[in-house]
Write an enzyme that holds these catalytic residues in place. Structure first.
Site, PDB file in Angstrom:
ATOM      1  N   GLY A   9     -15.789  52.108  59.382  1.00  0.00           N
ATOM      2  CA  GLY A   9     -15.844  51.782  57.959  1.00  0.00           C
ATOM      3  C   GLY A   9     -14.689  50.896  57.530  1.00  0.00           C
ATOM      4  N   GLY A  69     -12.486  48.952  50.925  1.00  0.00           N
ATOM      5  CA  GLY A  69     -11.727  50.111  50.470  1.00  0.00           C
ATOM      6  C   GLY A  69     -10.598  50.516  51.401  1.00  0.00           C
ATOM      7  N   GLY A 122     -10.620  51.739  54.399  1.00  0.00           N
ATOM      8  CA  GLY A 122     -10.754  51.278  55.777  1.00  0.00           C
ATOM      9  C   GLY A 122     -10.260  49.851  55.935  1.00  0.00           C
ATOM     10  CB  SER A 159     -11.530  64.501  50.719  1.00  0.00           C
ATOM     11  OG  SER A 159     -11.756  64.620  49.331  1.00  0.00           O
ATOM     12  CE1 TYR A 206     -16.864  61.789  50.471  1.00  0.00           C
ATOM     13  CE2 TYR A 206     -15.291  63.174  49.303  1.00  0.00           C
ATOM     14  CZ  TYR A 206     -15.567  62.048  50.056  1.00  0.00           C
ATOM     15  OH  TYR A 206     -14.550  61.189  50.400  1.00  0.00           O
TER      16      TYR A 206
END
Length: 301
Positions: free
Chosen positions: A17, A21, A23, A144, A170
């Site tokens: 990724g 953003g 990544g 996260s 998530y």
């Protein structure tokens, strides 16, 4: 270079990724330190667009883009086969790619999509590419803050019984990735390889701006400094800290300021679920069973 020679030109990383953003900023930071970086995106166009951006920054010489759909087993296997065929080692693998979806989606395997893309796809990719991890290499997982509210229900990974909310899904995927990061560290003890989990704090990246549609996403932007919603380069500092600093395997790092929303990189607090070793081992076994594979590592007794 510093960190035991980690910043020497020979250092090579894989970042999933890497086209936008966090990544993208992580790839950029590694390129700026002289690393060679292989990064993935979901389409060829996104990869080429990122390469153009790196070129305009004078950084594209050591970057290579690949197409990888973490949801797809055949994509994971084909991508891994091409890297295994080249046979060149990686000093760093960054499990960064992720989705945050507006509604419940299940994969062909019947799993909830956040779980498959954010966590299980990375577990599989790491298992396939582990033979290429250098003797002092590290695998870095993007955790996260949402893992604190999350519960991992190994018997209901398709949200058949559990009421669905995207933050629950998530959060569960990030809790799974965090538990996996710890379980991997246990298996690497006795080696010089490391597994480290980092979280970026509260970030205003494309994944979040999709989650907060319309005016709200825009309103949050000017107020970012006030609300603690930081930009991708700020969040990427914490990935680069996790990637480059001399941290113990099994470390969980991120912003050390109030609520871990922002601040200097430091050690962070795991939720009780994320510290549950039995749950981590059950997740490892379940993941191997779902994929029909054996990750070539056993827990250190």
């Amino acid at each position: 270079g510093s960190s035991g020679g980690r910043t020497s030109v020979a250092s090579r990383a894989l970042v999933t990724g890497g086209t936008a953003g966090l990544g993208f900023e992580t790839v950029r930071g590694l390129l700026e330190k002289g690393w060679e970086v292989e990064f993935t995106g979901t389409t060829r166009e996104r990869g080429e667009s990122a390469l153009r951006d790196f070129r305009s920054l004078g950084l594209a010489g050591r970057a290579r883009a690949h197409v990888l759909d973490l949801e797809s087993r055949s994509s994971r296997e084909a991508f891994s086969a091409s890297l295994l065929g080249e046979g060149r080692q990686f000093d760093l693998m960054v499990n960064n790619a992720g989705v945050l979806l507006p509604r419940l989606e299940r994969t062909a395997e019947g799993l909830e999509k956040h779980f498959q893309v954010n966590y299980l796809g990375h577990f599989h990719l790491n298992a396939l590419l582990y033979p290429l991890l250098s003797p002092q290499g590290r695998i870095l997982h993007l955790g996260s803050l949402s893992h604190h509210k999350a519960v991992l229900r190994l018997e209901d990974l398709g949200f058949q019984e559990t009421p669905y909310s995207r933050m629950a899904a998530y959060g569960q995927s990030k809790l799974a990735l965090t538990l996996y990061g710890q379980a991997l560290a246990r298996r690497l003890s006795g080696t010089e390889q490391r597994s480290i989990v980092t979280h970026p704090g509260v970030c205003n990246t494309r994944i979040v701006s999709r989650y907060l549609p319309g005016p709200l996403g825009r309103v949050l932007d000017p107020a970012a400094w006030f609300l603690g919603i930081t930009k991708a380069p700020e969040g990427a500092r914490h990935l680069l800290h996790g990637a480059l600093e001399d941290l113990p395997s099994g470390a969980y790092v991120g912003p050390s300021g109030g609520r871990e929303w922002k601040g200097e990189p430091g050690f962070c607090r795991l939720s009780p679920h994320a510290r549950d070793q039995e749950l981590g081992e059950a997740l490892w076994r379940k993941s191997e069973a779902l994929l029909g594979i054996t990750f070539p590592l056993s827990p250190v007794r």
